[in-house]
Design a protein around this motif. Sequence first.
Motif, PDB file in Angstrom:
ATOM      1  N   THR B  40      -7.654  -1.426  11.913  1.00  0.00           N
ATOM      2  CA  THR B  40      -7.192  -0.151  12.470  1.00  0.00           C
ATOM      3  C   THR B  40      -6.751   0.751  11.333  1.00  0.00           C
ATOM      4  N   ASP B  41      -6.595   2.032  11.624  1.00  0.00           N
ATOM      5  CA  ASP B  41      -6.154   2.960  10.590  1.00  0.00           C
ATOM      6  C   ASP B  41      -4.706   2.628  10.212  1.00  0.00           C
ATOM      7  N   TYR B  42      -4.335   3.001   8.973  1.00  0.00           N
ATOM      8  CA  TYR B  42      -3.018   2.623   8.475  1.00  0.00           C
ATOM      9  C   TYR B  42      -1.931   3.497   9.093  1.00  0.00           C
ATOM     10  N   THR B  43      -0.798   2.865   9.385  1.00  0.00           N
ATOM     11  CA  THR B  43       0.375   3.623   9.813  1.00  0.00           C
ATOM     12  C   THR B  43       1.008   4.254   8.573  1.00  0.00           C
ATOM     13  N   TYR B  44       2.024   5.073   8.785  1.00  0.00           N
ATOM     14  CA  TYR B  44       2.689   5.731   7.659  1.00  0.00           C
ATOM     15  C   TYR B  44       3.226   4.699   6.666  1.00  0.00           C
ATOM     16  N   ASP B  45       3.916   3.697   7.191  1.00  0.00           N
ATOM     17  CA  ASP B  45       4.513   2.685   6.306  1.00  0.00           C
ATOM     18  C   ASP B  45       3.440   1.885   5.575  1.00  0.00           C
ATOM     19  N   GLU B  46       2.392   1.527   6.309  1.00  0.00           N
ATOM     20  CA  GLU B  46       1.316   0.747   5.685  1.00  0.00           C
ATOM     21  C   GLU B  46       0.642   1.549   4.579  1.00  0.00           C
ATOM     22  N   GLN B  47       0.459   2.837   4.834  1.00  0.00           N
ATOM     23  CA  GLN B  47      -0.160   3.698   3.823  1.00  0.00           C
ATOM     24  C   GLN B  47       0.741   3.808   2.597  1.00  0.00           C
ATOM     25  N   LEU B  48       2.051   3.940   2.827  1.00  0.00           N
ATOM     26  CA  LEU B  48       3.004   3.980   1.712  1.00  0.00           C
ATOM     27  C   LEU B  48       2.908   2.692   0.905  1.00  0.00           C
ATOM     28  N   GLY B  49       2.831   1.562   1.606  1.00  0.00           N
ATOM     29  CA  GLY B  49       2.718   0.278   0.922  1.00  0.00           C
ATOM     30  C   GLY B  49       1.421   0.174   0.142  1.00  0.00           C
ATOM     31  N   ARG B  50       0.357   0.722   0.727  1.00  0.00           N
ATOM     32  CA  ARG B  50      -0.935   0.703   0.046  1.00  0.00           C
ATOM     33  C   ARG B  50      -0.852   1.503  -1.251  1.00  0.00           C
ATOM     34  N   GLU B  51      -0.111   2.615  -1.203  1.00  0.00           N
ATOM     35  CA  GLU B  51       0.019   3.419  -2.420  1.00  0.00           C
ATOM     36  C   GLU B  51       0.779   2.653  -3.510  1.00  0.00           C
ATOM     37  N   VAL B  52       1.760   1.848  -3.087  1.00  0.00           N
ATOM     38  CA  VAL B  52       2.455   1.008  -4.076  1.00  0.00           C
ATOM     39  C   VAL B  52       1.468  -0.003  -4.671  1.00  0.00           C
ATOM     40  N   TYR B  53       0.635  -0.582  -3.820  1.00  0.00           N
ATOM     41  CA  TYR B  53      -0.372  -1.555  -4.252  1.00  0.00           C
ATOM     42  C   TYR B  53      -1.318  -0.927  -5.283  1.00  0.00           C
ATOM     43  N   LEU B  54      -1.752   0.317  -5.013  1.00  0.00           N
ATOM     44  CA  LEU B  54      -2.641   1.015  -5.945  1.00  0.00           C
ATOM     45  C   LEU B  54      -1.913   1.322  -7.254  1.00  0.00           C
ATOM     46  N   ARG B  55      -0.708   1.832  -7.120  1.00  0.00           N
ATOM     47  CA  ARG B  55       0.060   2.307  -8.272  1.00  0.00           C
ATOM     48  C   ARG B  55       0.377   1.176  -9.246  1.00  0.00           C
ATOM     49  N   GLU B  56       0.749   0.008  -8.692  1.00  0.00           N
ATOM     50  CA  GLU B  56       1.156  -1.099  -9.552  1.00  0.00           C
ATOM     51  C   GLU B  56      -0.044  -1.907 -10.061  1.00  0.00           C
ATOM     52  N   GLY B  57      -1.253  -1.519  -9.677  1.00  0.00           N
ATOM     53  CA  GLY B  57      -2.436  -2.166 -10.235  1.00  0.00           C
ATOM     54  C   GLY B  57      -2.633  -3.601  -9.786  1.00  0.00           C
ATOM     55  N   CYS B  58      -2.347  -3.899  -8.509  1.00  0.00           N
ATOM     56  CA  CYS B  58      -2.537  -5.263  -8.005  1.00  0.00           C
ATOM     57  C   CYS B  58      -4.003  -5.690  -8.143  1.00  0.00           C
ATOM     58  N   ILE B  59      -4.912  -4.683  -8.093  1.00  0.00           N
ATOM     59  CA  ILE B  59      -6.355  -4.950  -8.129  1.00  0.00           C
ATOM     60  C   ILE B  59      -6.782  -5.690  -9.401  1.00  0.00           C
ATOM     61  N   TYR B  60      -6.008  -5.565 -10.479  1.00  0.00           N
ATOM     62  CA  TYR B  60      -6.451  -6.166 -11.729  1.00  0.00           C
ATOM     63  C   TYR B  60      -6.346  -7.687 -11.734  1.00  0.00           C
ATOM     64  N   CYS B  61      -5.634  -8.235 -10.745  1.00  0.00           N
ATOM     65  CA  CYS B  61      -5.566  -9.702 -10.643  1.00  0.00           C
ATOM     66  C   CYS B  61      -5.948 -10.220  -9.259  1.00  0.00           C
ATOM     67  N   HIS B  62      -5.994  -9.345  -8.257  1.00  0.00           N
ATOM     68  CA  HIS B  62      -6.269  -9.807  -6.888  1.00  0.00           C
ATOM     69  C   HIS B  62      -7.461  -9.066  -6.309  1.00  0.00           C
ATOM     70  N   SER B  63      -8.484  -9.814  -5.909  1.00  0.00           N
ATOM     71  CA  SER B  63      -9.608  -9.197  -5.223  1.00  0.00           C
ATOM     72  C   SER B  63      -9.279  -9.073  -3.741  1.00  0.00           C
ATOM     73  N   GLN B  64     -10.058  -8.258  -3.045  1.00  0.00           N
ATOM     74  CA  GLN B  64      -9.971  -8.161  -1.580  1.00  0.00           C
ATOM     75  C   GLN B  64     -11.377  -8.277  -1.032  1.00  0.00           C
ATOM     76  N   GLN B  65     -11.991  -9.434  -1.263  1.00  0.00           N
ATOM     77  CA  GLN B  65     -13.322  -9.682  -0.700  1.00  0.00           C
ATOM     78  C   GLN B  65     -13.524 -11.186  -0.636  1.00  0.00           C
ATOM     79  N   VAL B  66     -13.595 -11.692   0.581  1.00  0.00           N
ATOM     80  CA  VAL B  66     -13.846 -13.120   0.765  1.00  0.00           C
ATOM     81  C   VAL B  66     -15.355 -13.320   0.763  1.00  0.00           C
ATOM     82  N   ARG B  67     -15.819 -14.207  -0.122  1.00  0.00           N
ATOM     83  CA  ARG B  67     -17.261 -14.429  -0.190  1.00  0.00           C
ATOM     84  C   ARG B  67     -17.675 -15.351   0.955  1.00  0.00           C
TER      85      ARG B  67
END
Lengths: 503, 202
Positions: B40-67
Amino acid sequence: MPDDASPGVPPDVADANADVDWRRVVDASTRWPVIAFVVSATAWLVIGSLLALIASFKFQFPDWWTHQAWLTFGRVRPAHLNTMIYGWISMAGVGVSAWLWARLLKTRLQGRWMLLLSAALWNLGVLVGTIGILAGYSRAIEWVEMPYVAFAFIVPAMLLVVASFIQTLWQRHARHLYISVWYLGAAILWGPLLVIAILLPIYSGIPEATANWWYAHNILGLWITPPGLAAAYYFIPKVIGRPVHSYHLSYLGFWTLALFYNWAGVHHLVGGPVPQWVATVSIVFSAMMIIPVIVVAVNHHLTVVGHFEKLKYSPTLRFVVFGAMSYTAVSLQGSLQSFRYWQEVTHFTHYTIAHSHLGVYAFATMIAFGAIYYIMPRVTEWEWGSKRLVSLHFWTTGLGIGAYFTALTIGGVIQGFQMLNPDVAFLDIVDDTKPWLIVRSVSGTLMTIGHLVFAYLLVQIVLKRGERPEGPTYFHPVPEGTFAHVGGDGSRSVRTPSADQDG
Amino acid sequence: MTRIALIFLGAFAAIAMSFTALALLPRMQLSTIEPTPGTTDYTYDEQLGREVYLREGCIYCHSQQVRPEGFGADIRRGWGGRGSRPGDYVFDETHQLGTMRTGPDLHDIASRQPSRDWHLAHLYQPRSVSPGSVMPAYPYLFEVKKKSNVMASEVTVPLSPEYAPPGDSVVVATEEALALYDYLMTLELEPLNDGGAQDAAN
């Protein structure tokens, strides 16, 4: 083969003095743009190295500097990548290209004010972008992390380079276009197009991921690689003093690179939730990249064969040949690792990090160093301050990247096979990568020492510090006549009385 | 002149073709895709949390794709019940597929570890719940304050004595830490009716 088909063969001029004269005039026209780009690039190299060390040592000391948000790993790491890609190697590439462009077109560099303005905008862009990432404004798209405002500086900066290059091309004196000109001309078209394409606000979800890797891989292959190959094609024949092995092969190499490379990037998403055909296309073209790579390898390495002893003396040749060999290695490795079996193992591991450093560092950066060692004495009319320090630079960076690559490749393969085995607990995998990451920190420190030495030498030569050394800088005393074809030495145009008068 | 035109046109044609195929075609092909069940689309809080995830660079150690089953051991590792599908990402304005697994994949973290206490403690000090982890600590997403000053609406982070602040101080989650937790709880792969048969052929 036309006389000027290779830079190793003297062009069609009446006498040696006239030959030296036009080179001095053309070299002098590139002075300030080259100095501006090379010095800026080196400043970013040092900053990027420090960011890399902070990121790397955080694996040994995860509780070090955790209260400062701007120094957290997830911000420092992209800041490292962006300063190195958009600051160091892009700006060094433009500096080296500007000099090559004028030399190979035998024309004074046109639009020099545009290049100086470009360097200023470029620096501002990378500065704003790096601070932006550290301050928490990352766009979190790999290789495009800098906020939009940074690109508002960098895109105009790139276009100014294009304008200056086209103006110079328009007024060229050379009839024949050497293969390096092809690579450089294509790169200045590709670079701005790539950046503009990825900034379009049209992507989200999975299509954004495919566009992302189309871009990231092409910035490497179509913007960073061409100046590296152009420099190798120029300096190897030039310093050795023989034409490039096969001129026809070099055309084949250019067109196959142009046609195949830009399809290869999405192999980063093999096995991911992307349309199957996208990944398959990328694997096919990654495999086809073997053709341009073999062609370029044949051309570069067969030109060197029989002249290996010259590596002992010339800093330029040693760095450039190191880079050319790394290009062969990194490209063959790239073709192999796109295959599904090997992707299954190595994807998501430190193996990929090793591979990318083999490309950007062992290939592109080492060639940039070699080119700068040749170019700077000619644009400053001064010499490098110390052959010992040049040697120290070579060995720290050469051994550094060697150890870095070896450690992360082995560590990454182990990590990959362990991840394929669900019986190995994840924290055990983390534990087993730790020794390899220590090697990374140590080898990174070694490379950073090399960069500081290089920066020091660069400041010395730009400021013309100390006594003007006698003759060019070689690692060892050179036997008579070894580099006679480049005007008496392998590293600088000869200063003749007539040349001094019009200098 | 013709040769120069040939070089520039050839170079342009090459890049224009691959851009069309790899950047534009997938966009058209996937433009009508439906979100998978539970996406579902993100709520306000979820979107805020997503921005923290982007900002802190979680992507550099955690993927989001299950093979998918048959490619990698993601499913056997318990990182998800099925492979990820394009429909899982339709609300992701900035994709976070990732290319590195210094840490585990997170695309199904909500099923695997739903505990808020665990996540908050892990963000405050990863080694307090995962000994040997190399993940950075994020103390700046938390506040250390006297127990007597904690308001009823605030969330206190339970920590083992080794990592708890001294005296009568406690660790309280900021709005950003709670939002990040909310975002992580959106990362859940619900089973599909087709039994995952199309995992390999999506």
